[in-house]
Write a protein that holds these residues in place. Structure first.
Motif, mmCIF file in Angstrom:
data_model
loop_
_atom_site.group_PDB
_atom_site.id
_atom_site.type_symbol
_atom_site.label_atom_id
_atom_site.label_comp_id
_atom_site.label_asym_id
_atom_site.label_seq_id
_atom_site.Cartn_x
_atom_site.Cartn_y
_atom_site.Cartn_z
ATOM 1 N N ARG A 249 0.860 -1.202 0.000
ATOM 2 C CA ARG A 249 0.000 0.000 0.000
ATOM 3 C C ARG A 249 0.881 1.232 0.000
ATOM 4 N NH1 ARG A 249 -3.784 -0.056 5.002
ATOM 5 N NH2 ARG A 249 -5.303 1.040 3.719
ATOM 6 N N ALA A 253 -1.982 5.391 2.390
ATOM 7 C CA ALA A 253 -2.906 4.280 2.664
ATOM 8 C C ALA A 253 -4.372 4.686 2.586
ATOM 9 C CB ALA A 253 -2.604 3.654 4.027
ATOM 10 N N CYS A 254 -4.730 5.409 1.523
ATOM 11 C CA CYS A 254 -6.143 5.739 1.309
ATOM 12 C C CYS A 254 -6.921 4.542 0.782
ATOM 13 C CB CYS A 254 -6.284 6.885 0.311
ATOM 14 S SG CYS A 254 -6.059 8.486 1.075
ATOM 15 N N LYS A 255 -6.252 3.692 0.025
ATOM 16 C CA LYS A 255 -6.961 2.569 -0.585
ATOM 17 C C LYS A 255 -6.928 1.369 0.348
ATOM 18 C CE LYS A 255 -8.059 4.792 -4.199
ATOM 19 N NZ LYS A 255 -9.477 5.173 -4.371
ATOM 20 N N PRO A 256 -8.061 0.711 0.502
ATOM 21 C CA PRO A 256 -8.169 -0.309 1.548
ATOM 22 C C PRO A 256 -7.457 -1.615 1.204
ATOM 23 C CG PRO A 256 -10.154 -0.252 0.247
ATOM 24 C CD PRO A 256 -9.305 0.869 -0.265
ATOM 25 N N SER A 270 -9.528 -6.199 -1.098
ATOM 26 C CA SER A 270 -9.797 -4.804 -0.771
ATOM 27 C C SER A 270 -10.674 -4.708 0.464
ATOM 28 C CB SER A 270 -10.488 -4.104 -1.935
ATOM 29 O OG SER A 270 -9.657 -4.108 -3.061
ATOM 30 N N GLU A 271 -11.612 -5.642 0.586
ATOM 31 C CA GLU A 271 -12.527 -5.621 1.722
ATOM 32 C C GLU A 271 -12.753 -7.045 2.220
ATOM 33 O OE1 GLU A 271 -16.234 -3.686 0.854
ATOM 34 O OE2 GLU A 271 -15.278 -2.294 -0.531
ATOM 35 N N PHE A 272 -13.140 -7.131 3.486
ATOM 36 C CA PHE A 272 -13.377 -8.440 4.097
ATOM 37 C C PHE A 272 -14.503 -9.207 3.411
ATOM 38 C CE2 PHE A 272 -15.313 -11.315 7.162
ATOM 39 C CZ PHE A 272 -14.215 -12.089 7.478
ATOM 40 N N VAL A 286 -6.868 -12.003 10.949
ATOM 41 C CA VAL A 286 -7.338 -11.027 9.963
ATOM 42 C C VAL A 286 -6.802 -9.658 10.359
ATOM 43 C CG1 VAL A 286 -9.357 -9.928 8.907
ATOM 44 C CG2 VAL A 286 -9.466 -12.330 9.587
ATOM 45 N N TRP A 287 -6.100 -8.976 9.427
ATOM 46 C CA TRP A 287 -5.551 -7.678 9.792
ATOM 47 C C TRP A 287 -5.385 -6.773 8.579
ATOM 48 C CZ3 TRP A 287 -2.661 -11.727 8.346
ATOM 49 C CH2 TRP A 287 -1.461 -11.509 7.672
ATOM 50 N N GLU A 288 -5.205 -5.488 8.873
ATOM 51 C CA GLU A 288 -5.022 -4.500 7.802
ATOM 52 C C GLU A 288 -3.529 -4.286 7.584
ATOM 53 O OE1 GLU A 288 -7.613 -1.083 7.859
ATOM 54 O OE2 GLU A 288 -5.997 0.234 7.213
ATOM 55 N N PRO A 291 0.774 0.795 5.957
ATOM 56 C CA PRO A 291 1.214 1.575 4.801
ATOM 57 C C PRO A 291 2.696 1.354 4.506
ATOM 58 C CG PRO A 291 0.106 2.969 6.433
ATOM 59 C CD PRO A 291 0.273 1.627 7.058
#
Lengths: 301, 228
Positions: A249, A253-256, A270-272, A286-288, A291
């Motif tokens: 990213r 880090a604007c984009k998921p 991009s999304e869960f 599960v994690w983000e 950046p």
């Protein structure tokens, strides 16, 4: 907006289920990208000295037999072919440069989708569900895959402008975001290398950038570190490699992006929403992703 | 206990059902199953009810909340409790970016980590993050408090107005016009109260306080150099 997904299977016995697990991931990103979709599939490698050359032509009646014969004449060895809708994957003897130059010079109207020992890229305009049906993706097998659902912002909705973009050496790139310095960078790359671009698309420039850095001898990690310096704009990237995938990213880090991992698989989306159906996800880590941090799985370079 | 399964009913059915409850409802305990990352779960509530969501949820979870207590057992996507007015929102896992954005009131507790821009433009909400926060937390925060039990990322409290910030761990760097400030008794009282409400056992003495240097937001040309 766009959707990106990646799935890497840790256990070889799951390879028969790749399409079954991966197709809902792509469909889960329909709202983020209804214009076109594509995937890069990584199956068994072809024999040493041979490559998988995947070509596309919009005409369903295109003379693929003629291409096969021409490839046999050109390479001096037998060629086998896999058909998938308006795409064909040829198992052919030769090296990357010779084959891509030959295809560019001799097959007008044909798009080179991918070239590598394992990679097969399939992409077309339409919703993710239409693409899954068209390419019969639920039945594909392999070790890993990355995919993209596109909502076009920077350039036209075309097959050629769809992702993934091949970057050579069994690598490909999918992108959620928009690059602001792609015009300038395209000029720099064309001036300093033999890389030529097919579209006005910003992501093709990012793919070309990685190809350029890798050809100069960088490994993937170093090329991505350099990309953090040289690419201006918003991006979450997933990069398919011969043996896995990588994710990155931009520093803002604007984009998921969401990552999930179990003993059986690693997945990125991009999304869960695109991960919710995966077996064992309720107990997955599960994690983000952070950046400007490079994440790699498999035996990625 | 009322239960809504989001694999059977749509998120619109869930929300309109919760919106339609009369003020004196005795159906005050709700469980939502199989959220599967769906966006907009339990947004716009305006009743004193308890809602528990079992699993990972999507964007704007419990956005615009008033009065209700909403508990997410899992991770949440972008903008949890954005523009909350009152009530409580709890997240047992991690929150993606812009948690508690622009929220005017209530309490947001994140038991894991919060990503970038946590509490951006906060306007009175109290936020307690038991883990760490990403870059630009409390960006342009105007009122309320942000408590971080872990570490804070880059540009913490950038362009801050009057929100109160408390960090137990390290701060990677402070944003424009954000400075460390003395922790006086009145601040210790606010912090102790928030830690207790969030179920944290840390001692207030382990925290440092940050706030606005107030050089940036009343713009005077003499202060143009205060951007660092």
């Amino acid at each position: 907006m766009c959707g990106i997904v990646g799935l890497y299977l840790k256990k070889p016995e799951l390879e028969d289920q790749l399409g079954q697990l991966f197709s809902p991931m792509l469909i889960g990103m329909s709202e983020r990208g209804p214009d076109s979709a594509g995937i890069a599939l990584y199956g068994d490698p072809v024999a040493d000295g041979r490559l998988k050359l995947t070509l596309q032509h919009p005409d369903m009646d295109y003379d693929w037999d003629g291409v096969k014969k021409a490839l046999e004449t050109q390479s001096g060895a037998a060629v086998s072919v896999d058909a998938c809708d308006n795409h064909r994957t040829f198992d052919v003897q030769g090296d990357e440069e010779t084959l891509s130059q030959w295809a560019e010079a001799n097959l007008p109207g044909v798009t080179i989708m991918s070239l590598g020992q394992r990679i097969v890229i399939l992409k077309e305009m339409g919703t993710p569900q239409e693409i899954v049906d068209r390419f019969d993706l639920t039945n594909v097998k392999g070790g890993h895959a990355v995919g993209h659902t596109r909502m076009a912002t920077e350039s036209a909705v075309t097959t050629a402008g769809s992702h993934p973009f091949s970057t050579g050496q069994d690598l490909c790139l999918v992108h959620n975001g928009s690059l602001s310095n792609h015009n300038r960078l395209r000029e720099v790359i064309e001036r300093r290398s033999s890389i030529r671009f097919q579209t006005e698309n910003d992501t093709e420039v990012a793919a070309g950038y990685l190809t350029w850095k890798l050809r100069e001898g960088m490994d993937l990690d170093s090329a991505l570190e350099a990309a953090l310096e040289d690419l201006d704009g918003f991006y979450t990237f997933a990069i398919g490699t011969a043996d896995g995938f990588a994710a990155l990213r931009d520093p803002i880090a604007c984009k998921p992006a969401v990552l999930a991992e179990t003993d059986d698989w690693v997945a990125m989306a991009s999304e869960f929403r695109s991960l919710a159906h995966l077996p064992g996800v309720e107990n997955a880590k599960v994690w983000e992703p952070e950046p400007a941090k490079i994440y790699t799985w498999g035996r990625a370079a | 206990m009322e239960t809504i399964d989001l694999r059977k009913d749509s998120v619109r059915t869930l929300n309109s059902t919760l919106h339609g409850l009369p003020a004196d409802t005795n159906k005050t305990a709700w469980t939502v199953t199989n959220p599967d990352g769906t966006h907009n779960i339990a947004v716009g509530l305006d009743a004193e009810i308890d809602v528990t969501v079992k699993g990972h949820s999507g964007y704007y979870s419990a956005g615009m909340n008033q009065k209700a207590t909403v508990r997410f057992e899992g991770n949440v996507g972008v903008g949890v409790a954005e523009n909350m007015m009152s009530g409580e929102v709890w997240v047992t896992g991690d929150a993606s970016q812009s948690a508690g954005a622009t929220a005017h009131g209530g309490l947001l507790v994140i038991e894991g980590n919060a990503a970038a821009r946590c509490g951006i433009s906060m306007k009175g909400v109290d936020i307690v993050v038991k883990g760490s926060v990403g870059h630009m937390a409390a960006f342009m925060g105007q009122a309320g408090n942000l408590v971080v039990c872990g570490d804070a990322g880059e540009a913490f409290g950038d362009s801050l107005y009057e929100a109160g910030l408390f960090v137990r761990g390290s701060v990677q760097d402070l944003g424009a016009d954000c400075i460390e400030k003395e922790m006086r008794d009145e601040h210790k009282e606010i912090l102790a109260n928030l830690l207790e409400r969030a179920g944290c056992t840390h001692d207030v003495s382990e925290f440092r306080r940050y706030g606005s240097a107030r050089k940036l937001y009343n713009f005077k040309v003499d202060n143009a150099s205060a951007s660092a």
